[in-house]
Scaffold this motif. Structure first.
Motif, short mmCIF file in Angstrom:
data_model
loop_
_atom_site.label_atom_id
_atom_site.label_comp_id
_atom_site.label_asym_id
_atom_site.label_seq_id
_atom_site.Cartn_x
_atom_site.Cartn_y
_atom_site.Cartn_z
N THR A 141 3.47 1.68 -10.19
CA THR A 141 2.94 0.92 -9.06
C THR A 141 2.24 -0.37 -9.50
O THR A 141 1.94 -1.21 -8.67
N GLY A 142 1.98 -0.51 -10.78
CA GLY A 142 1.36 -1.74 -11.28
C GLY A 142 2.00 -2.19 -12.57
O GLY A 142 1.32 -2.38 -13.59
N ASP A 193 7.15 -7.48 -5.22
CA ASP A 193 7.27 -6.44 -4.19
C ASP A 193 6.47 -5.20 -4.60
O ASP A 193 6.51 -4.79 -5.76
N PRO A 194 5.74 -4.59 -3.65
CA PRO A 194 4.98 -3.38 -3.99
C PRO A 194 5.88 -2.16 -4.09
O PRO A 194 6.93 -2.09 -3.45
N VAL A 195 5.46 -1.20 -4.91
CA VAL A 195 6.13 0.10 -4.98
C VAL A 195 5.24 1.08 -4.23
O VAL A 195 4.18 1.46 -4.71
N VAL A 196 5.65 1.45 -3.03
CA VAL A 196 4.85 2.34 -2.19
C VAL A 196 5.57 3.69 -2.14
O VAL A 196 6.31 3.99 -1.22
N PRO A 206 5.69 12.44 -6.58
CA PRO A 206 6.91 13.00 -7.17
C PRO A 206 7.98 11.94 -7.47
O PRO A 206 8.68 12.04 -8.47
N LEU A 207 8.13 10.95 -6.60
CA LEU A 207 9.11 9.89 -6.84
C LEU A 207 8.74 9.06 -8.05
O LEU A 207 9.58 8.70 -8.87
N ILE A 208 7.44 8.76 -8.16
CA ILE A 208 6.96 7.96 -9.30
C ILE A 208 7.17 8.74 -10.60
O ILE A 208 7.67 8.20 -11.59
#
Length: 197
Positions: free
Chosen positions: A85-86, A129-132, A136-138
């Protein structure tokens, strides 16, 4: 073992009662194997996780500097950016462009220094673009970075982790063969307490 502990173990193994649970009969649970298999075309000798208790302490910078230092010593180096996410490792190492896929797996990008890098930014239409995503997906993407990416003859793999002890650090320590850990922190009492956790 008390009945209460046995029933606790029964619920953890998916049974509705202690009856038939290995713990109820004096047995032990089999340790579940969460390890992720390395791509058959890959070779990674050592995996070093770079962690921190808090964000903003320079963990990604330390990861990049360690990778560059080992590369200068003539070692083959890869960086797996597990901070989904970062993600910042592609920018830190001067990598541009998207990851490429082939029939046998995903190909990491190569930095100008020769370091191989994989990062979530390489799969986004725009790197801002953000990863929201939920945990579990991450965690699944981190495992894919290990299993689906072709890491060609890597001596040192540095894994840039997100701060704290959430899904990604747990996934990395359970799924990847981590040989060592670098803990990055700043000299404040609050940070020391969080790192100790």
């Amino acid at each position: 073992m008390s009945n209460e502990q046995q029933c606790s173990n029964a619920s953890s193994c998916g049974r509705s009662s202690c009856e038939g649970c290995p713990s109820a009969n004096g047995g032990h649970h089999e340790a579940e194997d969460f390890s992720a298999k390395l791509n058959e075309m890959s070779s990674v000798k050592k995996v070093i996780a770079v962690v921190s208790g808090k964000g903003g302490v320079g963990k990604s910078l330390v990861t990049a500097m360690m990778a560059c230092a080992m590369q200068r010593r003539g070692q083959r180096v890869g960086v797996l950016d597990a901070d989904i996410t970062g993600p910042s490792m592609s920018k830190n190492l001067g990598v541009k462009g998207k990851a490429k896929a082939s029939e046998i797996g995903i190909l990491p990008q190569t930095a100008p220094s020769g370091i191989e890098v994989i990062s979530a930014n390489m799969f986004l239409p725009n790197e801002s673009d953000p990863v929201v995503w939920r945990g579990p997906l991450i965690a699944g993407m981190v495992k894919q970075f290990w299993s689906d990416v072709i890491w060609a003859d890597i001596d040192w793999m540095f894994v840039d982790m997100p701060p704290g002890t959430g899904d990604v650090p747990l996934t990395v320590f359970q799924s990847l063969p981590v040989n060592g850990i670098i803990v990055v922190t700043s000299p404040q009492e609050l940070v020391s307490m969080i790192v100790a956790k």
